[in-house]
Structure formats: structure tokens, C-alpha cells
Design an enzyme around this catalytic site. Structure first.
Site, PDB file in Angstrom:
ATOM      1  N   ASP A  65       0.887  -1.172   0.000  1.00 14.29           N
ATOM      2  CA  ASP A  65       0.000   0.000   0.000  1.00 14.29           C
ATOM      3  C   ASP A  65       0.918   1.214   0.000  1.00 14.29           C
ATOM      4  O   ASP A  65       1.692   1.413   0.948  1.00 14.29           O
ATOM      5  CB  ASP A  65      -0.895  -0.027   1.245  1.00 14.29           C
ATOM      6  CG  ASP A  65      -1.886   1.134   1.268  1.00 14.29           C
ATOM      7  OD1 ASP A  65      -1.566   2.228   0.764  1.00 14.29           O
ATOM      8  OD2 ASP A  65      -2.990   0.942   1.803  1.00 14.29           O
ATOM      9  N   ASN A  92       2.563   3.111 -10.584  1.00 13.17           N
ATOM     10  CA  ASN A  92       1.287   3.162 -11.307  1.00 13.17           C
ATOM     11  C   ASN A  92       0.085   3.429 -10.394  1.00 13.17           C
ATOM     12  O   ASN A  92      -0.901   4.018 -10.841  1.00 13.17           O
ATOM     13  CB  ASN A  92       1.095   1.826 -12.057  1.00 13.17           C
ATOM     14  CG  ASN A  92      -0.338   1.628 -12.495  1.00 13.17           C
ATOM     15  OD1 ASN A  92      -0.776   2.192 -13.507  1.00 13.17           O
ATOM     16  ND2 ASN A  92      -1.109   0.850 -11.726  1.00 13.17           N
ATOM     17  N   TYR A 180      -7.596  15.429  -8.400  1.00 10.29           N
ATOM     18  CA  TYR A 180      -6.876  14.454  -9.219  1.00 10.29           C
ATOM     19  C   TYR A 180      -5.896  15.110 -10.194  1.00 10.29           C
ATOM     20  O   TYR A 180      -4.704  14.816 -10.177  1.00 10.29           O
ATOM     21  CB  TYR A 180      -7.883  13.598  -9.988  1.00 10.29           C
ATOM     22  CG  TYR A 180      -7.220  12.604 -10.927  1.00 10.29           C
ATOM     23  CD1 TYR A 180      -6.612  11.456 -10.428  1.00 10.29           C
ATOM     24  CD2 TYR A 180      -7.216  12.816 -12.307  1.00 10.29           C
ATOM     25  CE1 TYR A 180      -6.000  10.553 -11.286  1.00 10.29           C
ATOM     26  CE2 TYR A 180      -6.620  11.906 -13.170  1.00 10.29           C
ATOM     27  CZ  TYR A 180      -6.014  10.777 -12.658  1.00 10.29           C
ATOM     28  OH  TYR A 180      -5.407   9.883 -13.506  1.00 10.29           O
ATOM     29  N   LYS A 184      -1.568  15.069 -10.518  1.00  8.90           N
ATOM     30  CA  LYS A 184      -0.711  14.583 -11.606  1.00  8.90           C
ATOM     31  C   LYS A 184       0.267  15.677 -12.052  1.00  8.90           C
ATOM     32  O   LYS A 184       1.384  15.368 -12.486  1.00  8.90           O
ATOM     33  CB  LYS A 184      -1.575  14.093 -12.776  1.00  8.90           C
ATOM     34  CG  LYS A 184      -2.421  12.864 -12.432  1.00  8.90           C
ATOM     35  CD  LYS A 184      -1.556  11.667 -12.032  1.00  8.90           C
ATOM     36  CE  LYS A 184      -2.367  10.391 -11.854  1.00  8.90           C
ATOM     37  NZ  LYS A 184      -1.553   9.219 -11.476  1.00  8.90           N
ATOM     38  N   THR A 215     -11.177   1.885 -17.086  1.00 13.19           N
ATOM     39  CA  THR A 215     -10.784   1.198 -15.845  1.00 13.19           C
ATOM     40  C   THR A 215     -11.723   1.634 -14.726  1.00 13.19           C
ATOM     41  O   THR A 215     -12.516   2.575 -14.889  1.00 13.19           O
ATOM     42  CB  THR A 215      -9.337   1.570 -15.424  1.00 13.19           C
ATOM     43  OG1 THR A 215      -9.329   2.962 -15.064  1.00 13.19           O
ATOM     44  CG2 THR A 215      -8.319   1.305 -16.500  1.00 13.19           C
TER      45      THR A 215
HETATM   46  N1  LIG Z   1      -7.689   5.092 -16.758  1.00 16.73           N
HETATM   47  C1  LIG Z   1      -7.333   6.245 -17.301  1.00 16.73           C
HETATM   48  O1  LIG Z   1      -7.997   6.793 -18.219  1.00 16.73           O
HETATM   49  C2  LIG Z   1      -6.096   6.943 -16.826  1.00 16.73           C
HETATM   50  C3  LIG Z   1      -5.709   8.121 -17.479  1.00 16.73           C
HETATM   51  C4  LIG Z   1      -4.579   8.778 -17.063  1.00 16.73           C
HETATM   52  C5  LIG Z   1      -3.843   8.258 -16.007  1.00 16.73           C
HETATM   53  N2  LIG Z   1      -4.236   7.119 -15.383  1.00 16.73           N
HETATM   54  C6  LIG Z   1      -3.415   6.612 -14.283  1.00 16.73           C
HETATM   55  O2  LIG Z   1      -3.158   5.238 -14.468  1.00 16.73           O
HETATM   56  C7  LIG Z   1      -2.869   4.645 -13.196  1.00 16.73           C
HETATM   57  C8  LIG Z   1      -3.638   3.343 -13.060  1.00 16.73           C
HETATM   58  O3  LIG Z   1      -5.020   3.661 -12.969  1.00 16.73           O
HETATM   59  P1  LIG Z   1      -6.155   2.775 -13.650  1.00 16.73           P
HETATM   60  O4  LIG Z   1      -6.848   3.650 -14.615  1.00 16.73           O
HETATM   61  O5  LIG Z   1      -5.613   1.480 -14.098  1.00 16.73           O
HETATM   62  O6  LIG Z   1      -7.167   2.593 -12.416  1.00 16.73           O
HETATM   63  P2  LIG Z   1      -7.584   1.319 -11.557  1.00 16.73           P
HETATM   64  O7  LIG Z   1      -8.028   0.203 -12.426  1.00 16.73           O
HETATM   65  O8  LIG Z   1      -8.509   1.854 -10.529  1.00 16.73           O
HETATM   66  O9  LIG Z   1      -6.214   0.874 -10.886  1.00 16.73           O
HETATM   67  C9  LIG Z   1      -5.607   1.615  -9.877  1.00 16.73           C
HETATM   68  C10 LIG Z   1      -4.703   0.678  -9.105  1.00 16.73           C
HETATM   69  O10 LIG Z   1      -4.058   1.439  -8.065  1.00 16.73           O
HETATM   70  C11 LIG Z   1      -4.240   0.719  -6.854  1.00 16.73           C
HETATM   71  N3  LIG Z   1      -4.165   1.570  -5.684  1.00 16.73           N
HETATM   72  C12 LIG Z   1      -4.975   2.575  -5.310  1.00 16.73           C
HETATM   73  N4  LIG Z   1      -4.561   3.085  -4.130  1.00 16.73           N
HETATM   74  C13 LIG Z   1      -3.473   2.376  -3.760  1.00 16.73           C
HETATM   75  C14 LIG Z   1      -2.601   2.402  -2.651  1.00 16.73           C
HETATM   76  N5  LIG Z   1      -2.765   3.278  -1.631  1.00 16.73           N
HETATM   77  N6  LIG Z   1      -1.569   1.530  -2.611  1.00 16.73           N
HETATM   78  C15 LIG Z   1      -1.381   0.655  -3.611  1.00 16.73           C
HETATM   79  N7  LIG Z   1      -2.187   0.543  -4.665  1.00 16.73           N
HETATM   80  C16 LIG Z   1      -3.214   1.397  -4.737  1.00 16.73           C
HETATM   81  C17 LIG Z   1      -5.608   0.058  -6.998  1.00 16.73           C
HETATM   82  O11 LIG Z   1      -5.769  -0.959  -6.028  1.00 16.73           O
HETATM   83  P3  LIG Z   1      -7.238  -1.514  -5.617  1.00 16.73           P
HETATM   84  O12 LIG Z   1      -7.616  -2.494  -6.665  1.00 16.73           O
HETATM   85  O13 LIG Z   1      -6.999  -2.133  -4.264  1.00 16.73           O
HETATM   86  O14 LIG Z   1      -8.160  -0.347  -5.567  1.00 16.73           O
HETATM   87  C18 LIG Z   1      -5.484  -0.459  -8.416  1.00 16.73           C
HETATM   88  O15 LIG Z   1      -4.724  -1.624  -8.474  1.00 16.73           O
HETATM   89  C19 LIG Z   1      -3.226   5.695 -12.143  1.00 16.73           C
HETATM   90  O16 LIG Z   1      -2.060   6.332 -11.685  1.00 16.73           O
HETATM   91  C20 LIG Z   1      -4.084   6.685 -12.924  1.00 16.73           C
HETATM   92  O17 LIG Z   1      -4.062   7.981 -12.377  1.00 16.73           O
HETATM   93  C21 LIG Z   1      -5.353   6.446 -15.772  1.00 16.73           C
END
Ligand SMILES: NC(=O)c1ccc[n+]([C@@H]2O[C@H](COP(=O)([O-])OP(=O)(O)OC[C@H]3O[C@@H](n4cnc5c(N)ncnc54)[C@H](OP(=O)(O)O)[C@@H]3O)[C@@H](O)[C@H]2O)c1
Length: 256
Positions: A65, A92, A180, A184, A215
């Protein structure tokens, strides 16, 4: 056990935070497919174990975490004991808000406006998206220093680009907020700070945007698949001799 440790030592070693689902899971899967031994960081170990089992033998679940220093230290200690070094850290893990899961992007934007957002929500999101990255990176440095091609890839967002946001014509402007998007922006600044500091040690630090990927983070409203969203982070992660201090996305270089 000894065989397992020997194979760990002969393959490049990666740690991906928040790799139990979403973009992080896909990054871990593709790194494993490229011959990496991947530690699948997950704050919930059983979710990490399920993800690692799905990825295959090159993947190992690890409880981490990013907001809990003890779990960060335990994870790094375990990687040190098993693998002896770390070649690639992918920061990530990220959250979009601190409210109930399943909120739509529109609901999150509305409750996150600068003029009315709760400071507790800002602190919670920044704790993961900014301070968590600093904490994991600092803890991982001793193991990264043992690699001959150490790299750190942070997963940021185009919404963090101040150049985009300050352009009146840019689509991203209406999505900017303190919770958010500004986290970033801060992450991008943190990336550059580490890149400048670590350049003399030849440790590369870059930040990438996956683009708008479907996601849990955006209630699956994103328009790109995980394969598309993970493409740029994976490209940068695999580039052992690439530049440092860059911000790139699915369409190439991104403005800071
Ligand atoms: N999806 C998009 O369009 C998008 C766009 C730009 C940037 N991003 C970035 O991409 C990255 C991944 O996001 P995602 O879209 O794949 O979202 P996601 O499916 O919600 O995945 C986020 C991951 O981060 C984990 N997490 C959250 N808080 C945490 C903590 N305190 N310690 C460890 N792990 C933690 C979550 O764990 P749990 O499963 O336990 O919740 C999950 O595995 C993020 O940094 C996000 O800001 C995403």
C-alpha cells in the site's frame, strides 16, 4: 526455492504498484511477456495473488500500500532478499477521488471543484498519487542502484499538463481540478526532481500518460482498451537506453 531465486537473479526485475487491476495489471502482464520477473504490487494481497496467477510464472504478488510505509519497506526488503536488485520501478497506483467507488466522472468533477472540494479529499488523493510515489521511489533506490540499467516510470495523466490546461482551446481544461488533475501536475514535478537528482547515477526517471482508458478509476468510461492504455508506459519501461526526464503519452511527447 534456490532454483526460484536463481531464475529471479537472471531475469530483469520489475515492481509495478497497483498492478492487481487496470493499467498496472496490463503493464505487469506485458513486462512478464517480455521476460521480466514482475512483482505485482497490490494493497490487497489476495487480489494481487489472483492477478499474478493470471499473468503466469514470471509474476509474484507482493502486498504494497503506497500510503503505508511499513508495507513499502517490507515489500522492498522481500525483493532485496529474493532478487538482490530492482531494474524497473513502475509507480502506477493511483486514485481519482476519495468517495464511494463507482462514482461517474461527472460526479467526481462536480464534487472536486477547487471552490468547494473537501481538503480531506485532496489530502487522501495526493497521499496516494504524489506522496506515495515519493515514498516508494525513495525506498526502492538502494535496490535500483544495484541495477546496471535502472529505470523509474511514473504513470501520470495529460490532465496534469499545465500547458494543456492553460490553453483556452484545450478539451482537458474543463476536467482540471485540485483533487486528481493537480495531483498529476505535482507528480510530473516530482518526476523531474528525481530525474535531475538521479541523472548523475544513470537512473532514468520518466512520466507517461496512458490516455483515456476504461478502468475502475473512471467508472469504465474511458474510451481506450487496457492494451492501448498500457502501450506508452510499457514502451518507456522497456527502453533501457532511452532518455530521462521525459513526459510522453500515446501520441508521443506531452507538454509539461
Ligand atoms: N484510466 C485512465 O484513463 C487513466 C488516465 C490517465 C492516467 N491514469 C493513471 O493510471 C494509473 C492506473 O489507474 P487505472 O486507470 O488502471 O485505475 P484502476 O483500475 O482503478 O487501478 C488503480 C490501481 O491502483 C491501486 N491503488 C490505489 N490506491 C493504492 C494504494 N494506496 N496503494 C497501492 N495501490 C493502490 C488500486 O488498487 P485496488 O484495486 O486495491 O483499488 C489499483 O490496483 C493511475 O495512476 C491513474 O491515475 C489512468
Amino acid at each position: 526455492m534456490e532454483n526460484k531465486i536463481e531464475s529471479l537473479k537472471s531475469q530483469p526485475i520489475a515492481l509495478v504498484t497497483g498492478a492487481n487491476q487496470g493499467v498496472g495489471f496490463q503493464i505487469a502482464k506485458e513486462l512478464a511477456a517480455n521476460g521480466y520477473t514482475v512483482y505485482v504490487g497490490s494493497r490487497n494481497l489476495s487480489n494481487g495473488e489472483k492477478a499474478a496467477a493470471e499473468i503466469g510464472v514470471n509474476a509474484h504478488a507482493i502486498q504494497l500500500d503506497v500510503t503505508k510505509q511499513a508495507t513499502i519497506e517490507a515489500a522492498i526488503e522481500r525483493i532485496g532478499k529474493e532478487a538482490g536488485r530492482l531494474d524497473l520501478l513502475v509507480n502506477n497506483a493511483g486514485i481519482a477521488h476519495a468517495g464511494k467507488p463507482g462514482r461517474t466522472v461527472e460526479e467526481v468533477m462536480e464534487s472536486g471543484r477547487a471552490v468547494n472540494v473537501s481538503l480531506d479529499e485532496v489530502r487522501t488523493v495526493w497521499e496516494t498519487n504524489v506522496f506515495g510515489v515519493i515514498a516508494v521511489t525513495q525506498a526502492a533506490l538502494p535496490l535500483l542502484r544495484k541495477s546496471s540499467a535502472a529505470r523509474i516510470v511514473n504513470v501520470s495523466s495529460g490532465l496534469g499538463s499545465l500547458t494543456w490546461i492553460s490553453d483556452p482551446e484545450c478539451w482537458a481544461r474543463q476536467h482540471f481540478g485540485i483533487v486528481y488533475a493537480a495531483s498529476k501536475t505535482a507528480l510530473n514535478a516530482v518526476t523531474l526532481a528525481f530525474a535531475l537528482e538521479l541523472e548523475k547515477e544513470n537512473i532514468k526517471v520518466n512520466t507517461t500518460s496512458p490516455g483515456y482508458t476504461a478502468t475502475a478509476l473512471n467508472n469504465f468510461q474511458g474510451t481506450d482498451s487496457l492494451g492501448v492504455g498500457s502501450r506508452e508506459p510499457v514502451r518507456v519501461a522497456l527502453e533501457t537506453d532511452g532518455p530521462t526526464g521525459t513526459f510522453t503519452g500515446p501520441e508521443g511527447p506531452m507538454p509539461w
